[in-house]
Scaffold this motif. Structure first.
Motif, mmCIF file in Angstrom:
data_model
loop_
_atom_site.group_PDB
_atom_site.id
_atom_site.type_symbol
_atom_site.label_atom_id
_atom_site.label_comp_id
_atom_site.label_asym_id
_atom_site.label_seq_id
_atom_site.Cartn_x
_atom_site.Cartn_y
_atom_site.Cartn_z
ATOM 1 N N GLU A 176 -0.216 4.201 0.134
ATOM 2 C CA GLU A 176 -0.825 5.149 1.054
ATOM 3 C C GLU A 176 -0.421 4.870 2.501
ATOM 4 O O GLU A 176 -0.114 5.789 3.261
ATOM 5 N N ILE B 81 -14.076 -4.835 -1.401
ATOM 6 C CA ILE B 81 -14.011 -3.842 -2.471
ATOM 7 C C ILE B 81 -15.429 -3.318 -2.705
ATOM 8 O O ILE B 81 -16.374 -4.088 -2.865
ATOM 9 N N THR B 82 -15.546 -1.987 -2.707
ATOM 10 C CA THR B 82 -16.825 -1.357 -3.022
ATOM 11 C C THR B 82 -16.649 -0.541 -4.292
ATOM 12 O O THR B 82 -15.549 -0.452 -4.844
ATOM 13 N N TYR B 83 -17.702 0.065 -4.738
ATOM 14 C CA TYR B 83 -17.652 0.873 -5.954
ATOM 15 C C TYR B 83 -16.711 2.059 -5.788
ATOM 16 O O TYR B 83 -15.992 2.423 -6.708
ATOM 17 N N ASP B 84 -16.684 2.649 -4.597
ATOM 18 C CA ASP B 84 -15.884 3.848 -4.350
ATOM 19 C C ASP B 84 -14.454 3.557 -3.909
ATOM 20 O O ASP B 84 -13.539 4.293 -4.242
ATOM 21 N N SER B 85 -14.258 2.512 -3.125
ATOM 22 C CA SER B 85 -12.929 2.265 -2.546
ATOM 23 C C SER B 85 -12.786 0.793 -2.154
ATOM 24 O O SER B 85 -13.595 -0.039 -2.530
ATOM 25 N N ASN B 86 -11.764 0.528 -1.354
ATOM 26 C CA ASN B 86 -11.579 -0.812 -0.809
ATOM 27 C C ASN B 86 -11.121 -0.700 0.641
ATOM 28 O O ASN B 86 -10.682 0.349 1.084
ATOM 29 N N THR B 87 -11.245 -1.805 1.369
ATOM 30 C CA THR B 87 -10.807 -1.856 2.756
ATOM 31 C C THR B 87 -9.580 -2.736 2.831
ATOM 32 O O THR B 87 -9.616 -3.888 2.398
ATOM 33 N N GLN B 88 -8.484 -2.169 3.354
ATOM 34 C CA GLN B 88 -7.223 -2.897 3.444
ATOM 35 C C GLN B 88 -6.896 -3.200 4.900
ATOM 36 O O GLN B 88 -7.119 -2.374 5.778
ATOM 37 N N SER C 13 0.849 -1.188 0.000
ATOM 38 C CA SER C 13 0.000 0.000 0.000
ATOM 39 C C SER C 13 0.882 1.234 0.000
ATOM 40 O O SER C 13 1.611 1.483 0.962
#
Length: 122
Positions: A85, A95-102, A83
């Motif tokens: 970031e 994973i969603t339409y806007d982002s993801n969870t890491q 990552s």
């Protein structure tokens, strides 16, 4: 019977059948040197092109990073696990339409070695 053969005979008597098989196939496993994973990275602060006056941090993993095992090295080649970031190895949970969870990982998912993160000044 020499002492090494006696040691393995006693060890086989105490282990379950699967462990016995593993011990017979690789009797010197405990002598193998395990390489720790030192994740060296640089942190760069850059101007955010989408908003004036704001910045973001970019954590770049250095190319000379030596992986602890071949499985994790191959995994990192196939799947983006670093990552930029966060400056950590991660696994994507959802994973969603806007982002993801890491989720950050501190241990190798294959061999269990602790990952040591070190920031290198550029």
């Amino acid at each position: 019977m020499n002492s090494q053969a006696h040691y393995y005979q006693n060890a086989q008597n105490k282990l379950n059948p699967q462990s016995k098989l593993h011990l017979v196939q690789n009797p010197i496993r405990h002598h193998i040197r395990i390489i720790p994973l030192d994740a060296h990275y640089t942190k760069t602060t850059r101007p955010d092109p989408s908003s004036e006056g704001k910045t973001y941090s970019d954590h770049t993993l250095l190319k000379n990073t030596i992986h602890c095992c071949d499985q994790f090295k191959e995994f990192c080649k196939k799947f983006p696990s670093w990552s930029y970031e966060l400056g950590r190895f991660t696994i994507i949970d959802s994973i969603t339409y806007d982002s993801n969870t890491q989720t950050q990982i501190n241990y190798c998912p294959f061999c269990g070695q602790k990952i040591k993160y070190k920031q290198v000044k550029s």
